[in-house]
Design an enzyme around this catalytic site. Structure first.
Site, PDB file in Angstrom:
ATOM      1  N   LYS A  12     -34.558  61.265  -8.770  1.00 26.10           N
ATOM      2  CA  LYS A  12     -34.026  61.797 -10.030  1.00 26.10           C
ATOM      3  C   LYS A  12     -34.627  60.977 -11.161  1.00 26.10           C
ATOM      4  O   LYS A  12     -34.513  59.746 -11.179  1.00 26.10           O
ATOM      5  CB  LYS A  12     -32.501  61.702 -10.044  1.00 26.10           C
ATOM      6  CG  LYS A  12     -31.855  62.540 -11.118  1.00 26.10           C
ATOM      7  CD  LYS A  12     -31.915  64.043 -10.848  1.00 26.10           C
ATOM      8  CE  LYS A  12     -30.660  64.568 -10.228  1.00 26.10           C
ATOM      9  NZ  LYS A  12     -30.818  65.938  -9.712  1.00 26.10           N
ATOM     10  N   THR A  57     -31.604  64.081  -4.477  1.00 27.21           N
ATOM     11  CA  THR A  57     -31.862  63.424  -5.769  1.00 27.21           C
ATOM     12  C   THR A  57     -30.542  63.276  -6.532  1.00 27.21           C
ATOM     13  O   THR A  57     -30.362  62.324  -7.282  1.00 27.21           O
ATOM     14  CB  THR A  57     -32.875  64.221  -6.627  1.00 27.21           C
ATOM     15  OG1 THR A  57     -32.326  65.476  -6.991  1.00 27.21           O
ATOM     16  CG2 THR A  57     -34.181  64.434  -5.890  1.00 27.21           C
ATOM     17  N   HIS A 259     -23.840  63.049 -27.791  1.00 24.32           N
ATOM     18  CA  HIS A 259     -22.689  62.988 -26.896  1.00 24.32           C
ATOM     19  C   HIS A 259     -22.873  61.979 -25.769  1.00 24.32           C
ATOM     20  O   HIS A 259     -23.937  61.894 -25.161  1.00 24.32           O
ATOM     21  CB  HIS A 259     -22.433  64.364 -26.282  1.00 24.32           C
ATOM     22  CG  HIS A 259     -22.185  65.432 -27.310  1.00 24.32           C
ATOM     23  ND1 HIS A 259     -21.135  65.376 -28.202  1.00 24.32           N
ATOM     24  CD2 HIS A 259     -22.861  66.566 -27.603  1.00 24.32           C
ATOM     25  CE1 HIS A 259     -21.173  66.443 -28.992  1.00 24.32           C
ATOM     26  NE2 HIS A 259     -22.214  67.181 -28.649  1.00 24.32           N
TER      27      HIS A 259
HETATM   28  O1  LIG Z   1     -16.823  64.836 -34.504  1.00 23.42           O
HETATM   29  C1  LIG Z   1     -16.853  65.968 -33.979  1.00 23.42           C
HETATM   30  N1  LIG Z   1     -16.825  67.072 -34.760  1.00 23.42           N
HETATM   31  C2  LIG Z   1     -16.839  68.330 -34.262  1.00 23.42           C
HETATM   32  O2  LIG Z   1     -16.822  69.345 -35.002  1.00 23.42           O
HETATM   33  C3  LIG Z   1     -16.894  68.459 -32.850  1.00 23.42           C
HETATM   34  N2  LIG Z   1     -16.917  69.513 -32.009  1.00 23.42           N
HETATM   35  C4  LIG Z   1     -16.953  69.039 -30.741  1.00 23.42           C
HETATM   36  O3  LIG Z   1     -17.005  69.768 -29.714  1.00 23.42           O
HETATM   37  N3  LIG Z   1     -16.939  67.680 -30.759  1.00 23.42           N
HETATM   38  C5  LIG Z   1     -16.902  67.294 -32.057  1.00 23.42           C
HETATM   39  N4  LIG Z   1     -16.887  66.068 -32.632  1.00 23.42           N
END
Ligand SMILES: O=c1[nH]c(=O)c2[nH]c(=O)[nH]c2[nH]1
Length: 307
Positions: A12, A57, A259
């Site tokens: 991976k 993997t 994220h």
């Molecule tokens: O700070 C965020 N604003 C959003 O509008 C949003 N939407 C989401 O899915 N996560 C987040 N986080």
């Protein structure tokens, strides 16, 4: 034509693992991109499709995340040595493991009253800016009479490893997102700000100092805002700049929400106490807005921020 199998390897690639270590409320980050390549007795899977010797993997990926929790990440080298030894000594058909690691370095953000070298004020303990220079931009327009100067920056990556929540949002039948009361907030800042200097007069800004100060206020507001959303953090960053720098009337941000998802380590009997994250690169939330000095008209084009 008869053929034979030549060199082969599999695994991976690019497992993005972020490990937060908490020393009280002082946090430490290790941010790695780990690629696993295994080779050994793999003739059968290529010739006949037998998977009897194939460690998936997917398992190599899980091992990276589980090891980050179980053994921590002291250094990329130590982590890679540990992984390579594990694959070769635990799986008879695997004869060679090659682990490649890129490490992204982070520095602490200096707070308004502090100094970056010392952990004094609270905020700096969990607020980081990724090492490496951002790109500075500017656009100058002159029509023979009036000047417009819009300057900015891009590729400035920042992270708060705590002091960020996201909850209380609209939920419809497609909403699966769990409310977060302690999450990582990370973004790669693109910003453009407009100077209110319009004529060729002696009061024109000291551009170098203005850039340095604008960047500083931006970072400090990011570090010092307890965030309920990236939108709220954006507004705080913009208003801190407008309130601190009289030469700037307008600033527009484009902030991707980078994220970081907590990895589920329960299948391996491990508890993930906000320590091991998968840093996703796409898709990402994209939060964009302009912050203006009251009484001024917006002039920065909506789609200019990423340039
Ligand atoms: O700070 C965020 N604003 C959003 O509008 C949003 N939407 C989401 O899915 N996560 C987040 N986080």
């Amino acid at each position: 034509m008869p053929t034979i199998l030549g060199q082969n390897q599999y695994g991976k690639a690019e497992n993005r693992v972020v490990r937060i270590t908490r020393d009280g409320d002082t946090h430490h980050i290790k941010d790695l991109n780990v690629s696993v390549a295994l080779s050994g007795d793999m003739d059968d899977v290529h010739y006949s499709g037998s998977n009897a010797n194939v460690l998936p993997t997917d398992t190599t990926k899980n091992t990276v995340y589980a090891f980050a929790k179980e053994h921590g990440i002291e250094s990329a080298e130590q982590f890679g040595i540990h992984l390579a030894r594990h694959f070769v000594t635990s799986q008879e058909p695997i004869k060679t493991a090659r682990i490649r690691i890129e490490e992204y370095a982070w520095e602490r953000i200096a707070t308004s009253d502090g100094n970056s070298q010392f952990i004094g004020a609270d905020e700096v303990k969990h607020s980081f800016v990724r090492k490496g220079q951002e790109t500075r931009t500017t656009q100058i327009t002159f029509d023979g009479e009036k000047w417009q100067v819009i300057s900015g920056l891009k590729d400035l990556v920042v992270m708060n490893s705590t002091s960020s929540e996201f909850w209380g949002y609209v939920k419809d039948k497609y909403t699966t997102l769990k409310e977060a009361y302690d999450r990582i907030l990370a973004t790669e800042v693109s910003a453009k700000w407009r100077y209110n200097w319009t004529s060729d007069d002696a009061r024109m800004p000291n551009w170098e100092k203005s850039y340095e100060q604008t960047r500083k206020h931006m970072l400090q507001a990011f570090a010092e805002t307890y965030s309920l959303s990236l939108q709220q953090t954006l507004y705080q960053m913009g208003s801190r700049i407008i309130n601190s720098r009289s030469e700037v009337d307008e600033i527009r941000f484009s902030l991707p929400n980078k994220h970081h998802f907590l990895v589920d380590l329960e299948p391996f009997g491990l508890k993930n106490d906000n320590e091991v994250y998968f840093a996703a690169d796409r898709p990402y939330g994209l939060i964009e807005a302009t912050v203006l000095r009251d009484g001024t008209e917006p002039q920065i084009p909506v789609d200019m921020t990423n340039l």
